[in-house]
Design an enzyme around this catalytic site. Sequence first.
Site, short mmCIF file in Angstrom:
data_model
loop_
_atom_site.label_atom_id
_atom_site.label_comp_id
_atom_site.label_asym_id
_atom_site.label_seq_id
_atom_site.Cartn_x
_atom_site.Cartn_y
_atom_site.Cartn_z
N TYR A 154 -15.19 -2.76 26.50
CA TYR A 154 -14.60 -3.90 25.79
C TYR A 154 -15.40 -4.13 24.51
O TYR A 154 -16.62 -4.25 24.56
CB TYR A 154 -14.66 -5.15 26.69
N ASP A 250 -22.25 -0.33 20.58
CA ASP A 250 -21.94 -1.74 20.79
C ASP A 250 -23.02 -2.28 21.73
O ASP A 250 -23.00 -2.01 22.93
CB ASP A 250 -20.54 -1.88 21.41
N LYS A 277 -23.65 -12.14 21.39
CA LYS A 277 -24.15 -12.91 22.54
C LYS A 277 -25.59 -13.40 22.31
O LYS A 277 -25.78 -14.32 21.54
CB LYS A 277 -24.03 -12.07 23.81
N1 PLP Z 1 -18.62 -6.09 22.79
C1 PLP Z 1 -19.01 -6.27 24.07
C2 PLP Z 1 -19.73 -5.16 24.75
C3 PLP Z 1 -18.75 -7.46 24.74
O1 PLP Z 1 -19.11 -7.60 26.02
C4 PLP Z 1 -18.07 -8.49 24.04
C5 PLP Z 1 -17.76 -9.76 24.71
O2 PLP Z 1 -17.75 -9.91 25.92
C6 PLP Z 1 -17.71 -8.27 22.71
C7 PLP Z 1 -17.99 -7.07 22.11
C8 PLP Z 1 -17.02 -9.36 21.95
O3 PLP Z 1 -17.95 -10.34 21.63
P1 PLP Z 1 -17.46 -11.86 21.36
O4 PLP Z 1 -16.94 -12.39 22.64
O5 PLP Z 1 -18.71 -12.55 20.88
O6 PLP Z 1 -16.44 -11.78 20.29
#
Ligand code: PLP
Length: 438
Positions: A154, A250, A277
């Site tokens: 994700y 990521d 986060k």
């Molecule tokens: N990338 C990863 C690995 C994530 O777990 C998340 C959110 O859970 C995101 C991107 C997206 O981040 P945000 O919720 O701050 O937009």
Amino acid sequence: MTATRSYRERATYIEQSPRSRAILEQANRYLPDGVTRGTGWEPYPLFWDRGKGCHIWDVDNVERLDFFGNNSSLPLGHAHPAVVKALEERLAMGVSFHAPHESHVRLARIICERIKSVEMVRFTNSGTEATMNCIHVARAFTDRSKIAKVDGAYHGLYDAVAFDGSTDPDRPVPVPNLPAIPRSMMDEIVILPFNDAVAAREIVHEHRDELAAVIVEPLMGAAGFIQAEKEYLDTLREVTAQNGIVLVFDEVCSLRAGPGAGQGLFDVYPDLTALGKSVGGGTPLGAFGGKREIMELYSSRENERHVGHSGSFNGNPLSMVSGAVTFEELTPEVYERLDRLTERLREGIRAVCGEFEIPVQVTGLGALFGVHFNDRLIRSALEARSNDVERRQQVFLGLMNEGIWTSPSLNGAVSTPMGEGEVDAYLTALRAVLARNS
Ligand code: PLP
């Protein structure tokens, strides 16, 4: 295990949460599903009221230990005194300026010093925007458009990445995970299997002239904190470097995993990194950065490949000071302590499930852990999907009833206010839940 027993956890949960239910009734009138992000759960989500350290209270004043920490965003727990002080001071001096601010330099320096592959950085408001900007700049840098992502990973819910893979484990075919995704985007995405270095190399090689970027998490969050294998990351590093493809890590979640994020633990370094986060110490913040030669596409307007980057609240000083203060508290010794505590928890979960002969796989790195009711080693999202979902739901509600809050998928995080007492409280709660439901 029977549905009747599962029903008992539900009944206790419902009994404990009359006020949440009443608020939800109101909420349903104004917010789809009564919530404002897709993270409701069965039978209904609780409304939280306040948090302090590793404790969290719901609107019915039930206290729980917070083993979720807003999905890894709160390494210091709630309302840490240093964060509260920095935020209060900043609040009194104005919170957004649409202009550079010295706090940008402070946090940017910390990130560049700690995360080895990040030479330059830019701030966003979320992890979604961070990954989106990585893709954006990778496309400009390579003059190619396709993106390869991993099945089950994700990165935010937007057109370029809202795809998973079909069930063919070696050659997953992209399947949009939102009805809103234009069909044309199918031509711009390639899906890689996780932790299958041979297949991933072949697929990337096959698309080598069209791929702008490969995006991968060193610790796959949404699928249940599944660790990448070093060989897999090494392979992606090699095949992308050989073919002029930008490798993006990521690290929105895995920033929590170690002092130099996931890349430091694996000693594999991408071209670009997306952060989110915990980078804002509990306030909304994202960041992305990496190699100077790529990030400099943001610098010069004369450059024909100049990339725009905007956002009214980018670098708002509240998030900047909260992030900086949080990083400063997270010394190498603190990471080591969290590692030890979380290992005690992982081992303990295996042992407690063993007492009841319940197959379990406990995944994760550093302070992050995932619990999977599965008898096989979990190396991919595909394998995680074969979880015993009824057991998972029952344990989630059971832990809630015992005063432990983790994610409904049983992902969790250990925070600095916790000690062995809190870890052991989790294990005691788990034992009680399994004892009444086995
Ligand atoms: N990338 C990863 C690995 C994530 O777990 C998340 C959110 O859970 C995101 C991107 C997206 O981040 P945000 O919720 O701050 O937009």
